[in-house]
Design a protein around this motif. Sequence first.
Motif, mmCIF file in Angstrom:
data_model
loop_
_atom_site.group_PDB
_atom_site.id
_atom_site.type_symbol
_atom_site.label_atom_id
_atom_site.label_comp_id
_atom_site.label_asym_id
_atom_site.label_seq_id
_atom_site.Cartn_x
_atom_site.Cartn_y
_atom_site.Cartn_z
ATOM 1 N N ALA A 90 -6.416 3.737 17.601
ATOM 2 C CA ALA A 90 -5.405 2.763 17.168
ATOM 3 C C ALA A 90 -6.105 1.678 16.366
ATOM 4 N N HIS A 91 -5.327 1.005 15.512
ATOM 5 C CA HIS A 91 -5.921 -0.035 14.672
ATOM 6 C C HIS A 91 -4.828 -0.961 14.165
ATOM 7 N N ASP A 92 -5.076 -2.269 14.220
ATOM 8 C CA ASP A 92 -4.187 -3.252 13.602
ATOM 9 C C ASP A 92 -4.510 -3.267 12.118
ATOM 10 N N LEU A 93 -3.559 -2.837 11.305
ATOM 11 C CA LEU A 93 -3.810 -2.667 9.876
ATOM 12 C C LEU A 93 -3.958 -3.995 9.154
ATOM 13 N N GLN A 94 -4.888 -3.991 8.210
ATOM 14 C CA GLN A 94 -5.129 -5.138 7.347
ATOM 15 C C GLN A 94 -5.070 -4.665 5.901
ATOM 16 N N ASP A 95 -4.914 -5.618 4.991
ATOM 17 C CA ASP A 95 -4.780 -5.303 3.583
ATOM 18 C C ASP A 95 -5.894 -4.377 3.100
ATOM 19 N N GLU A 96 -5.515 -3.307 2.431
ATOM 20 C CA GLU A 96 -6.391 -2.311 1.820
ATOM 21 C C GLU A 96 -7.110 -1.400 2.806
ATOM 22 N N ASP A 97 -6.629 -1.318 4.042
ATOM 23 C CA ASP A 97 -7.184 -0.343 4.984
ATOM 24 C C ASP A 97 -6.849 1.065 4.503
ATOM 25 N N GLU A 98 -7.819 1.983 4.638
ATOM 26 C CA GLU A 98 -7.613 3.379 4.271
ATOM 27 C C GLU A 98 -7.467 4.207 5.537
ATOM 28 N N ILE A 99 -6.428 5.021 5.583
ATOM 29 C CA ILE A 99 -6.163 5.896 6.723
ATOM 30 C C ILE A 99 -6.256 7.329 6.229
ATOM 31 N N VAL A 100 -7.111 8.141 6.843
ATOM 32 C CA VAL A 100 -7.235 9.553 6.484
ATOM 33 C C VAL A 100 -6.658 10.376 7.627
ATOM 34 N N PHE A 101 -5.642 11.190 7.291
ATOM 35 C CA PHE A 101 -4.978 12.038 8.276
ATOM 36 C C PHE A 101 -5.598 13.431 8.317
ATOM 37 N N GLY A 102 -6.220 13.834 7.217
ATOM 38 C CA GLY A 102 -6.822 15.150 7.108
ATOM 39 C C GLY A 102 -7.369 15.313 5.703
ATOM 40 N N PRO A 103 -7.955 16.493 5.397
ATOM 41 C CA PRO A 103 -8.483 16.723 4.049
ATOM 42 C C PRO A 103 -7.406 16.492 2.978
ATOM 43 N N GLN A 104 -7.688 15.630 2.053
ATOM 44 C CA GLN A 104 -6.816 15.304 0.927
ATOM 45 C C GLN A 104 -5.453 14.745 1.342
ATOM 46 N N VAL A 105 -5.404 14.127 2.507
ATOM 47 C CA VAL A 105 -4.193 13.447 2.977
ATOM 48 C C VAL A 105 -4.623 12.073 3.470
ATOM 49 N N ARG A 106 -4.247 11.062 2.690
ATOM 50 C CA ARG A 106 -4.678 9.718 3.040
ATOM 51 C C ARG A 106 -3.613 8.700 2.665
ATOM 52 N N ALA A 107 -3.797 7.496 3.162
ATOM 53 C CA ALA A 107 -2.886 6.398 2.841
ATOM 54 C C ALA A 107 -3.698 5.121 2.714
ATOM 55 N N ILE A 108 -3.220 4.227 1.888
ATOM 56 C CA ILE A 108 -3.781 2.882 1.781
ATOM 57 C C ILE A 108 -2.654 1.915 2.151
ATOM 58 N N TYR A 109 -2.986 0.972 3.026
ATOM 59 C CA TYR A 109 -2.023 -0.032 3.485
ATOM 60 C C TYR A 109 -2.268 -1.323 2.710
ATOM 61 N N TYR A 110 -1.197 -1.879 2.170
ATOM 62 C CA TYR A 110 -1.298 -3.136 1.424
ATOM 63 C C TYR A 110 -0.359 -4.184 2.009
ATOM 64 N N VAL A 111 -0.838 -5.410 2.037
ATOM 65 C CA VAL A 111 0.002 -6.553 2.373
ATOM 66 C C VAL A 111 0.102 -7.379 1.103
ATOM 67 N N LEU A 112 1.280 -7.376 0.511
ATOM 68 C CA LEU A 112 1.505 -8.112 -0.727
ATOM 69 C C LEU A 112 2.031 -9.495 -0.363
ATOM 70 N N LYS A 113 1.289 -10.509 -0.747
ATOM 71 C CA LYS A 113 1.644 -11.877 -0.380
ATOM 72 C C LYS A 113 2.300 -12.573 -1.554
ATOM 73 N N ARG A 114 3.334 -13.339 -1.252
ATOM 74 C CA ARG A 114 3.957 -14.163 -2.279
ATOM 75 C C ARG A 114 4.429 -15.448 -1.619
ATOM 76 N N GLU A 115 4.350 -16.510 -2.369
ATOM 77 C CA GLU A 115 4.811 -17.791 -1.861
ATOM 78 C C GLU A 115 6.244 -18.016 -2.294
ATOM 79 N N VAL A 116 7.034 -18.471 -1.366
ATOM 80 C CA VAL A 116 8.418 -18.801 -1.651
ATOM 81 C C VAL A 116 8.593 -20.279 -1.365
ATOM 82 N N ILE A 117 9.090 -20.991 -2.347
ATOM 83 C CA ILE A 117 9.333 -22.419 -2.172
ATOM 84 C C ILE A 117 10.800 -22.576 -1.794
ATOM 85 N N PRO A 118 11.044 -22.941 -0.522
ATOM 86 C CA PRO A 118 12.439 -23.062 -0.108
ATOM 87 C C PRO A 118 13.125 -24.221 -0.824
ATOM 88 N N THR A 119 14.338 -24.007 -1.173
ATOM 89 C CA THR A 119 15.118 -25.067 -1.803
ATOM 90 C C THR A 119 16.291 -25.380 -0.902
#
Length: 143
Positions: A90-119
């Motif tokens: 198990a692993h707590d995912l962080q931005d750009e972590d690579e997960i390999v499930f098997g040969p030629q089967v992988r995933a990259i996890y991204y956390v896209l951050k954006r600032e929102v200025i509340p009005t």
Amino acid sequence: MPPQQHHNHLLILEDDKGRKEITLDSPVYSIGRDQNCTIKLSSQFVSRQHATLVRRDRADGSYYYRIVDGDIKGKPSANGLLINGRKLPAHDLQDEDEIVFGPQVRAIYYVLKREVIPTGPPDEFDITLISPGMIGDPEEWNY
């Protein structure tokens, strides 16, 4: 008001059928070959119920995802998970972590951050006054 951080969670998958992008927002995802999985992988090397993604809340109201080897009931996959080159149950995912499930089967996890200025609601006294001299050609305006 200070800007707030908002995050979008994205999983980029590559398997035998190519590449796909999945925006994560549900509390739980099942990952594997099984047709009932919420995230389906195409490879003979991937278990039917290979892994589970679980959304975990933080104290500040944001969240992250934890990936766990196997199904929701705890039955592990046949080949396990390689996360950033290490075999982990198990692993707590962080931005750009690579997960390999098997040969030629992988995933990259991204956390896209954006600032929102509340009005807030518009101020009833927040108006712009236009001088009659400002109508017409801007070069001729009298301030």
